[in-house]
Write an enzyme that holds these catalytic residues in place. Structure first.
Site, PDB file in Angstrom:
ATOM      1  N   GLY A  13       0.831  -1.200   0.000  1.00  0.00           N
ATOM      2  CA  GLY A  13       0.000   0.000   0.000  1.00  0.00           C
ATOM      3  C   GLY A  13       0.867   1.253   0.000  1.00  0.00           C
ATOM      4  N   ARG A  16       0.561   5.682  -1.655  1.00  0.00           N
ATOM      5  CA  ARG A  16       0.115   6.968  -1.087  1.00  0.00           C
ATOM      6  C   ARG A  16      -0.017   6.837   0.437  1.00  0.00           C
ATOM      7  NH1 ARG A  16      -6.236   6.345  -3.035  1.00  0.00           N
ATOM      8  NH2 ARG A  16      -6.940   5.414  -1.074  1.00  0.00           N
ATOM      9  N   ASP A  63      -1.975  -7.352  -5.816  1.00  0.00           N
ATOM     10  CA  ASP A  63      -3.067  -7.371  -4.840  1.00  0.00           C
ATOM     11  C   ASP A  63      -2.609  -8.284  -3.699  1.00  0.00           C
ATOM     12  OD1 ASP A  63      -5.286  -8.008  -3.327  1.00  0.00           O
ATOM     13  OD2 ASP A  63      -6.631  -8.248  -5.044  1.00  0.00           O
ATOM     14  N   VAL A  64      -2.428  -7.725  -2.508  1.00  0.00           N
ATOM     15  CA  VAL A  64      -1.868  -8.522  -1.410  1.00  0.00           C
ATOM     16  C   VAL A  64      -2.788  -9.657  -0.957  1.00  0.00           C
ATOM     17  CG1 VAL A  64      -0.359  -6.686  -0.541  1.00  0.00           C
ATOM     18  CG2 VAL A  64      -2.681  -6.941   0.403  1.00  0.00           C
ATOM     19  N   SER A 142      -5.051  -0.365  14.170  1.00  0.00           N
ATOM     20  CA  SER A 142      -5.789   0.903  14.184  1.00  0.00           C
ATOM     21  C   SER A 142      -6.432   1.089  15.549  1.00  0.00           C
ATOM     22  CB  SER A 142      -6.898   0.854  13.126  1.00  0.00           C
ATOM     23  OG  SER A 142      -7.808   1.925  13.305  1.00  0.00           O
ATOM     24  N   TYR A 154     -13.772  -3.786   9.681  1.00  0.00           N
ATOM     25  CA  TYR A 154     -12.453  -3.159   9.852  1.00  0.00           C
ATOM     26  C   TYR A 154     -11.928  -3.348  11.276  1.00  0.00           C
ATOM     27  CZ  TYR A 154      -8.986   0.669   9.403  1.00  0.00           C
ATOM     28  OH  TYR A 154      -7.842   1.427   9.373  1.00  0.00           O
ATOM     29  N   ALA A 157     -10.760  -6.849  11.680  1.00  0.00           N
ATOM     30  CA  ALA A 157      -9.485  -7.050  10.967  1.00  0.00           C
ATOM     31  C   ALA A 157      -8.336  -6.426  11.762  1.00  0.00           C
ATOM     32  CB  ALA A 157      -9.562  -6.426   9.574  1.00  0.00           C
ATOM     33  N   LYS A 158      -8.562  -5.216  12.285  1.00  0.00           N
ATOM     34  CA  LYS A 158      -7.463  -4.523  12.963  1.00  0.00           C
ATOM     35  C   LYS A 158      -7.161  -5.132  14.337  1.00  0.00           C
ATOM     36  CE  LYS A 158      -6.183  -1.586   9.841  1.00  0.00           C
ATOM     37  NZ  LYS A 158      -4.969  -1.957   9.052  1.00  0.00           N
TER      38      LYS A 158
HETATM   39  N1  LIG Z   1      -5.659   7.061   7.889  1.00  0.00           N
HETATM   40  C1  LIG Z   1      -5.972   6.696   9.119  1.00  0.00           C
HETATM   41  O1  LIG Z   1      -6.545   7.468   9.900  1.00  0.00           O
HETATM   42  C2  LIG Z   1      -5.655   5.297   9.607  1.00  0.00           C
HETATM   43  C3  LIG Z   1      -5.916   5.013  10.947  1.00  0.00           C
HETATM   44  C4  LIG Z   1      -5.630   3.742  11.439  1.00  0.00           C
HETATM   45  C5  LIG Z   1      -5.092   2.791  10.597  1.00  0.00           C
HETATM   46  N2  LIG Z   1      -4.832   3.082   9.292  1.00  0.00           N
HETATM   47  C6  LIG Z   1      -4.269   2.009   8.471  1.00  0.00           C
HETATM   48  O2  LIG Z   1      -3.060   2.448   7.876  1.00  0.00           O
HETATM   49  C7  LIG Z   1      -2.900   1.819   6.593  1.00  0.00           C
HETATM   50  C8  LIG Z   1      -2.702   2.874   5.529  1.00  0.00           C
HETATM   51  O3  LIG Z   1      -3.816   3.740   5.523  1.00  0.00           O
HETATM   52  P1  LIG Z   1      -3.899   5.108   4.683  1.00  0.00           P
HETATM   53  O4  LIG Z   1      -4.715   6.028   5.497  1.00  0.00           O
HETATM   54  O5  LIG Z   1      -2.558   5.498   4.211  1.00  0.00           O
HETATM   55  O6  LIG Z   1      -4.843   4.604   3.469  1.00  0.00           O
HETATM   56  P2  LIG Z   1      -4.891   4.988   1.931  1.00  0.00           P
HETATM   57  O7  LIG Z   1      -6.246   4.580   1.473  1.00  0.00           O
HETATM   58  O8  LIG Z   1      -4.450   6.390   1.703  1.00  0.00           O
HETATM   59  O9  LIG Z   1      -3.784   4.030   1.293  1.00  0.00           O
HETATM   60  C9  LIG Z   1      -3.942   2.636   1.294  1.00  0.00           C
HETATM   61  C10 LIG Z   1      -3.170   2.065   0.122  1.00  0.00           C
HETATM   62  O10 LIG Z   1      -3.345   0.636   0.144  1.00  0.00           O
HETATM   63  C11 LIG Z   1      -3.553   0.207  -1.190  1.00  0.00           C
HETATM   64  N3  LIG Z   1      -4.267  -1.063  -1.250  1.00  0.00           N
HETATM   65  C12 LIG Z   1      -5.573  -1.287  -0.956  1.00  0.00           C
HETATM   66  N4  LIG Z   1      -5.889  -2.575  -1.176  1.00  0.00           N
HETATM   67  C13 LIG Z   1      -4.758  -3.181  -1.612  1.00  0.00           C
HETATM   68  C14 LIG Z   1      -4.451  -4.509  -2.009  1.00  0.00           C
HETATM   69  N5  LIG Z   1      -5.388  -5.477  -2.000  1.00  0.00           N
HETATM   70  N6  LIG Z   1      -3.186  -4.787  -2.403  1.00  0.00           N
HETATM   71  C15 LIG Z   1      -2.248  -3.815  -2.427  1.00  0.00           C
HETATM   72  N7  LIG Z   1      -2.465  -2.542  -2.052  1.00  0.00           N
HETATM   73  C16 LIG Z   1      -3.719  -2.230  -1.650  1.00  0.00           C
HETATM   74  C17 LIG Z   1      -4.363   1.337  -1.831  1.00  0.00           C
HETATM   75  O11 LIG Z   1      -4.309   1.275  -3.248  1.00  0.00           O
HETATM   76  C18 LIG Z   1      -3.689   2.563  -1.232  1.00  0.00           C
HETATM   77  O12 LIG Z   1      -2.614   3.039  -2.035  1.00  0.00           O
HETATM   78  C19 LIG Z   1      -4.142   0.955   6.384  1.00  0.00           C
HETATM   79  O13 LIG Z   1      -3.876  -0.366   6.795  1.00  0.00           O
HETATM   80  C20 LIG Z   1      -5.144   1.607   7.313  1.00  0.00           C
HETATM   81  O14 LIG Z   1      -6.155   0.705   7.678  1.00  0.00           O
HETATM   82  C21 LIG Z   1      -5.099   4.317   8.780  1.00  0.00           C
END
Ligand SMILES: NC(=O)c1ccc[n+]([C@@H]2O[C@H](COP(=O)([O-])OP(=O)(O)OC[C@H]3O[C@@H](n4cnc5c(N)ncnc54)[C@H](O)[C@@H]3O)[C@@H](O)[C@H]2O)c1
Length: 253
Positions: A13, A16, A63-64, A142, A154, A157-158
């Protein structure tokens, strides 16, 4: 491996958000970085940022949650960068809805990307870590692991990521491998921007409202999480394993 040899990190991921900031941070710490995301082209910005600063990085589309794609992706990393010994399971998606409206497909997608994806990645990478006698795995949990309305999939999962992390720590410790989880609170990324859109709020207004509930009086930035991840991947962090670090601008229960 000699200590002067460059270690190879894989960030899922990484196109971004938190993943991109983490890839850039790990490269700044001297790691070669494989940036994995659904679309290889979408990883270009992250890779360019790293190479422009003099680092080594490649973009890998996968795709992971797909076993064949994960195995092919890791094989490419080994060929093009070397054997990976740092893994950041960061790829994630949201499919929020109240339980009575949540579809089975939305449940499966979220569990598939976070849990099955992290399992497949860890399985594919661990043999390289065992061979090297060194490994650092960081899984993204999370604050939602503690429960959050509209996120049955979610939060399950977390919370699952935390049990997975602790078990990896127990099984892999004797090979020089640590496994830890970072559990972010509110971080300003496309993910939280999409949530703001879903609840029909402007992103600035949404962030300001969230900040009123956070002791440090601001929302987090991707670099805040990259910083915590970098600590767990450090060469000197070998006695820190099986931990869950909430990075949320204040304490959480
Ligand atoms: N943003 C928050 O507030 C927050 C809070 C707690 C946890 N998180 C966790 O942190 C991580 C990153 O979040 P983010 O906010 O940067 O999200 P984001 O949506 O900006 O980025 C997630 C990235 O994962 C990629 N992705 C999705 N499915 C995929 C797959 N099957 N295979 C490969 N890549 C895949 C997407 O294309 C994207 O580029 C996630 O696991 C999210 O659950 C985020």
């Amino acid at each position: 491996m000699s200590t002067t040899e460059q270690r190879v990190a894989v960030v899922t991921g990484g196109a971004r958000g938190i993943g991109a900031a983490t890839a850039v941070r790990l490269a700044a710490e001297g790691r070669a970085v494989a940036v994995i995301d659904l679309d290889e082209a979408a990883c270009k910005d992250t890779v360019e940022k790293i190479t422009a600063a003099g680092g080594r990085a490649i973009a890998v589309g996968a795709d992971v949650s797909d076993e064949t794609q994960v195995e092919a992706a890791v094989a490419r990393v080994v060929d093009e960068l070397g054997a990976p010994t740092i893994l950041i399971n960061n790829a994630g998606v949201l499919r929020d809805n109240l339980l009575f409206k949540m579809s089975v497909a939305d449940w499966d997608t979220v569990l598939g990307v976070h849990l099955r994806g992290s399992f497949l990645m860890a399985k594919a990478v661990q043999k390289h870590m065992v061979d090297a006698g060194f490994g650092r795995i960081v899984n993204l949990s999370s604050s939602s692991a503690l429960g959050n309305r509209g996120q049955a999939n979610y939060s399950a999962a977390k919370a699952g990521m935390q049990g997975f992390t602790k078990t990896l720590a127990i099984e892999l410790g004797k090979f020089g491998i640590t496994a830890n989880a970072v559990a972010p609170g509110f971080i300003a990324t496309e993910m939280t921007k999409a949530t703001a859109e879903r609840v029909k709020m402007g992103f600035e207004e949404f962030k300001a409202a969230a900040a009123t509930q956070i002791p440090v009086a601001r929302v987090g930035e991707p670099e805040d999480i990259a910083n915590a991840i970098a600590f767990f991947t450090d060469e000197a962090a070998g006695f820190v394993s099986g931990q869950v670090l909430y990075v949320a601008g204040g304490p959480l229960d």
